[in-house]
Design an enzyme around this catalytic site. Sequence first.
Site, PDB file in Angstrom:
ATOM      1  CD  GLU A  67      59.675  84.553  25.132  1.00  0.00           C
ATOM      2  OE1 GLU A  67      59.264  84.277  23.923  1.00  0.00           O
ATOM      3  OE2 GLU A  67      60.458  83.436  26.732  1.00  0.00           O
ATOM      4  CB  CYS A 232      67.154  63.964  25.987  1.00  0.00           C
ATOM      5  SG  CYS A 232      65.195  64.210  26.398  1.00  0.00           S
TER       6      CYS A 232
HETATM    7  S1  SF4 Z   1      64.380  62.832  20.121  1.00  0.00           S
HETATM    8 FE1  SF4 Z   1      63.549  62.773  21.834  1.00  0.00          FE
HETATM    9  S2  SF4 Z   1      65.013  61.595  23.221  1.00  0.00           S
HETATM   10 FE2  SF4 Z   1      65.890  62.545  21.837  1.00  0.00          FE
HETATM   11  S3  SF4 Z   1      66.327  64.580  22.037  1.00  0.00           S
HETATM   12 FE3  SF4 Z   1      64.692  64.218  21.289  1.00  0.00          FE
HETATM   13  S4  SF4 Z   1      63.338  63.866  22.795  1.00  0.00           S
HETATM   14 FE4  SF4 Z   1      64.889  63.981  23.744  1.00  0.00          FE
END
Ligand code: SF4
Length: 385
Positions: A67, A232
């Site tokens: 870290e 994501c």
């Molecule tokens: S904007 Fe929202 S959906 Fe897109 S990568 Fe970031 S957290 Fe995930």
Amino acid sequence: MIGSAVKPAKALARWFQANQRDLPWRLALEVPDAGLVVREAAHPQVSSDRDALPSPRRDPYRTWISEIMLQQTQVSTVVDYYHRWMERFPDVAALAGAAEKEVLEAWAGLGYYSRARNVLATARKVMEDHGGAFPWRREDLLGLKGVGEYTAGAIASLAFNRPEPILDGNLVRVFSRLYALDFLPDGKEGKKAYWDLSRAWVEAHDAALVNEGLMELGALICTPRNPDCARCPLSAHCAAFKTSAQERFPPARSRKDSVDVAGFAVAAFREGKDGEEVLLYTPRKAERLAGLLTFPLFPVADLPALREAWRAGLPGLPKTALRPRAVTVTHSITHHRYRLRIVEGRVEAGARTRSLPEGYAWAPVAGVERMLVSSLPKKIWKAVR
Ligand code: SF4
């Protein structure tokens, strides 16, 4: 303000376990009484007794060193340094017993040498005050030199799986987008809002997986430009994604907060005993680019002013011919926007250099590329060569 973080935290933890990068400091520990704790383990419950000594999940010494090295330094650069460091100082006792010179040598090239001095002081304190066992309570960790809120949270959560929050630029970006927060953690209230969110997430599920998942998501998926929302694990929970407003969050710093730094970057060369050398500078704590090994920078208006600043700042140097190159480097770091004209310097051959001011050092040209870790001096070096 927000709904429960349990569902998204679990989704994030599952994604992290399946997608995390294979980094050397992420090795799990074998814990004799608790059995082998592996990364893929079902989420071990965090004890509700905040005073109970937790079984470490990862080696806290290795977590701490990684870290500290990762502060202001890219992962790809840190990996080699980390391996060499662990061969030389495999545990906190080995580090505590080392001489400062040896520790600074092992750190050479990472810049910000106060970090190296702090890790040595902390290793000695851990040996003397904690009998060699790394502390795991946030308040004890905060008593160690060079350990701030982020690092204390990282060690407590990643090594000991304690529900302690962390907050850095990656997490600010992820939270800002997830909850469409149109403010930064600058003032007292803004800071509190982000730290409260971080705490809610880390308390919602397995602390180590959630914190490291948030870091990994910010580094790989929820990037500053073009976040990869299709991959994501949090898109179903993300307010910015639902309104296609990812680029609006986090809000940009207002122009009045940004500072333009115009001037010159000087790459000064001399013939050393073993070949050509170039002059590098490590800015002190209160200076811009603190701790980042760079080329001498002079925020002055023109060449006569540069020559004057050069003579005044480096009185021990023999006469140096300063020749401007027809190239300008631009770069933004946090709220500083640099615009630097490149100047090549040649120190008179054969003349003796008296002692250099603190922070300046000659480095062999052959090793410079490896020593520079920050993007601005790398750009300057590319322009010079
Ligand atoms: S904007 Fe929202 S959906 Fe897109 S990568 Fe970031 S957290 Fe995930």
